[in-house]
Design an enzyme around this catalytic site. Structure first.
Site, PDB file in Angstrom:
ATOM      1  N   LYS A 142       0.859  -1.188   0.000  1.00 45.22           N
ATOM      2  CA  LYS A 142       0.000   0.000   0.000  1.00 45.22           C
ATOM      3  C   LYS A 142       0.887   1.228   0.000  1.00 45.22           C
ATOM      4  O   LYS A 142       1.996   1.201   0.538  1.00 45.22           O
ATOM      5  CB  LYS A 142      -0.886   0.020   1.249  1.00 45.22           C
ATOM      6  CG  LYS A 142      -2.117   0.869   1.089  1.00 45.22           C
ATOM      7  CD  LYS A 142      -3.164   0.121   0.296  1.00 45.22           C
ATOM      8  CE  LYS A 142      -4.493   0.797   0.284  1.00 45.22           C
ATOM      9  NZ  LYS A 142      -5.538  -0.148  -0.153  1.00 45.22           N
TER      10      LYS A 142
HETATM   11  N1  GLU Z   1      -7.257   0.048  -3.301  1.00 47.41           N
HETATM   12  C1  GLU Z   1      -8.007  -1.136  -3.577  1.00 47.41           C
HETATM   13  C2  GLU Z   1      -8.095  -2.013  -2.341  1.00 47.41           C
HETATM   14  O1  GLU Z   1      -7.930  -1.557  -1.227  1.00 47.41           O
HETATM   15  C3  GLU Z   1      -7.526  -1.869  -4.815  1.00 47.41           C
HETATM   16  C4  GLU Z   1      -6.099  -2.287  -4.817  1.00 47.41           C
HETATM   17  C5  GLU Z   1      -5.632  -2.853  -6.147  1.00 47.41           C
HETATM   18  O2  GLU Z   1      -6.432  -2.997  -7.048  1.00 47.41           O
HETATM   19  O3  GLU Z   1      -4.442  -3.136  -6.259  1.00 47.41           O
HETATM   20  O4  GLU Z   1      -8.398  -3.174  -2.425  1.00 47.41           O
END
Ligand code: GLU
Length: 453
Positions: A142
């Protein structure tokens, strides 16, 4: 104590969990992080509390426990931006890679004033568990930048994004770490990220990022994918409780990319969506809200529901306490707490947001017999279609919307069934079943790969 990492024969769960981990005073002292107090709003600590519970049930080997709770790599970077005024400002940026055992790391990037390292660490770990549950071959990561995008111009956000990408150029890559949108980032931000990366590596590299515009390598259905997954999870949960969509009422907290789509699709399935909310407050109509009208209103009124007249205004607290069948928190962390969880009357809570329920609230909801479909399952639709996008980019061959949706529905349903099976096997809440499912998969993969020394 030796960690059982010799490789033959293939491990059973018992082999993997060789050294019992018991939550007694002595072992807790060994495992505890140096943080002395428990902050109930700290997402990392709230994630670890659930992880510890699942690890304890699995009697997870002590070395594996230490390994899985640690972030693999933490990048903190200063991001200088020349603002429109000419002033130079420096923002703090993060990218945390939690784990890469199942594949290259994957996870969104968020822009918000309260982004901090513990939050990004928790969100990165959640991505590891999420990917494992739905069976996409990615690890977890993240990113985030502490900034207030609401006060920044598009040009400032573009410069912020490009410099953040340039600073982390060696971290990102289609086979290494693949970002995506998250809170306050969108397709345009992903397009800037793609362009900056591509300029540096001297070739267009669409697979370095997902959630980008379709015209430059995005996937059909990606924008709607998280909300769609919330819908399929809700239907699966209803099936377990013998509820029918046509006779069920729903309240959705948050009307962004996740909440608005979940509301729209649940409406399409026959549910009556009686309440929605955004930062301007809640909106309630006992006869069901016209979701298409609400979405259109929002698009024409500065992306806000303020003044929407298809429902009566209520407070956020009132929305969470409505007498509905399903409550879908799709806004942000720490919305259901030990203070308000007792007011929840819904039979099912489906977590579209990451971390909307604190551990204290979980205890109350479980005691009251509420079925909580946890975030790491319920909102995994986004990363599932991100995986499809990455596959399409690498093949240079793009799928129809119908194909994307069919495959997404299949993976979400099988994720749900696998988690539910663990839930029944251990007699635990679904959240702990989800952690057990994910931890087992990542631990098994680690056992197979072994530790490089
Ligand atoms: N931000 C989204 C999540 O928390 C998607 C992450 C992604 O597609 O890599 O799942």
């Amino acid at each position: 104590m030796a960690i059982p990492f010799d490789t033959h024969p293939l491990p059973s769960q018992r082999d993997l969990m060789a050294t019992p981990f018991k939550r007694d005073v002595k072992t807790r002292a060994v495992y505890q992080e140096p943080t002395p107090t428990f902050d109930k709003d700290n997402p990392f600590q709230s994630m670890m509390e659930r992880f510890d519970y699942a690890a304890e049930l699995l009697e997870l080997d002590r070395g594996l426990y230490e390994y899985l709770r640690s972030s693999s790599r933490i990048h903190i970077t200063s991001v200088p931006v020349v603002m429109d005024s000419g002033e130079l400002k420096v923002f703090q940026g993060y990218r945390v890679i939690h784990n890469e055992v199942l594949g290259p790391s994957k996870g969104g990037i968020r822009y918000a004033p309260d982004v901090h390292l513990d939050e990004v660490k928790a969100l990165a770990a959640w991505m590891t568990w999420k990917c494992a549950i739905v069976g996409v071959p990615f690890g977890g990561a993240k990113g985030g930048i502490t900034c207030n995008p609401a006060e920044m111009s598009p040009g400032e956000i573009e410069r912020l994004t490009r410099r953040y990408t340039a600073n982390l150029l060696d971290v990102f890559g289609p086979d290494k770490d693949i970002p995506a949108p998250d809170m306050n980032t969108n397709e345009q931000v992903m397009a800037w990220l793609l362009d900056t990366y591509s300029m540096h590596v001297r070739r267009t590299e669409p697979a370095v990022v997902t959630g980008k515009p379709i015209l430059i390598g995005g996937s059909q259905g990606r924008r709607e994918a998280t909300g769609r997954g919330v819908m399929t999870s809700t239907l699966s949960a209803m099936e377990k409780l013998g509820m029918r969509p046509g006779q069920s009422t729903v309240a959705v907290q948050g009307f962004g990319n996740v909440g608005s789509v979940a509301a729209q699709l649940l409406r399409e399935q026959g549910c009556s969506v009686v309440a929605v909310s955004d930062v301007s407050g809640g909106y309630y109509n006992p006869n069901g809200i016209d979701i298409d009208a609400a979405i259109e209103y929002m698009a024409n009124h500065g992306r806000s529901l303020a003044g929407f007249d298809g429902a009566e205004p209520i407070s956020n607290a009132e929305l969470l306490a409505l007498d509905v069948d399903v409550l879908a928190p799709c806004a942000k962390e720490n919305q259901l707490t030990s203070e308000n969880a007792g007011d929840v009357k819904a039979k099912i809570v489906v977590e579209g947001a990451n971390g909307p329920t604190t551990p204290g609230a979980d205890d109350i909801l479980n005691e009251n017999g509420v079925l909580v479909v946890p975030d790491i399952l319920a909102n995994a639709g986004g990363v599932t279609v991100s995986y499809f996008e990455w596959v399409q980019d690498r093949q240079g061959y793009f799928w129809s919307l119908d194909r994307v949706n069919r495959r997404l529905d299949r993976m979400m349903r099988s994720g749900f069934d696998a988690v539910y099976a663990e839930t029944e096997r251990f007699g635990v809440p679904m959240r702990i079943g989800a952690y057990i499912n994910a931890i087992e998969k990542v631990a098994n993969a680690l056992r197979l790969r072994g530790i490089y020394a």
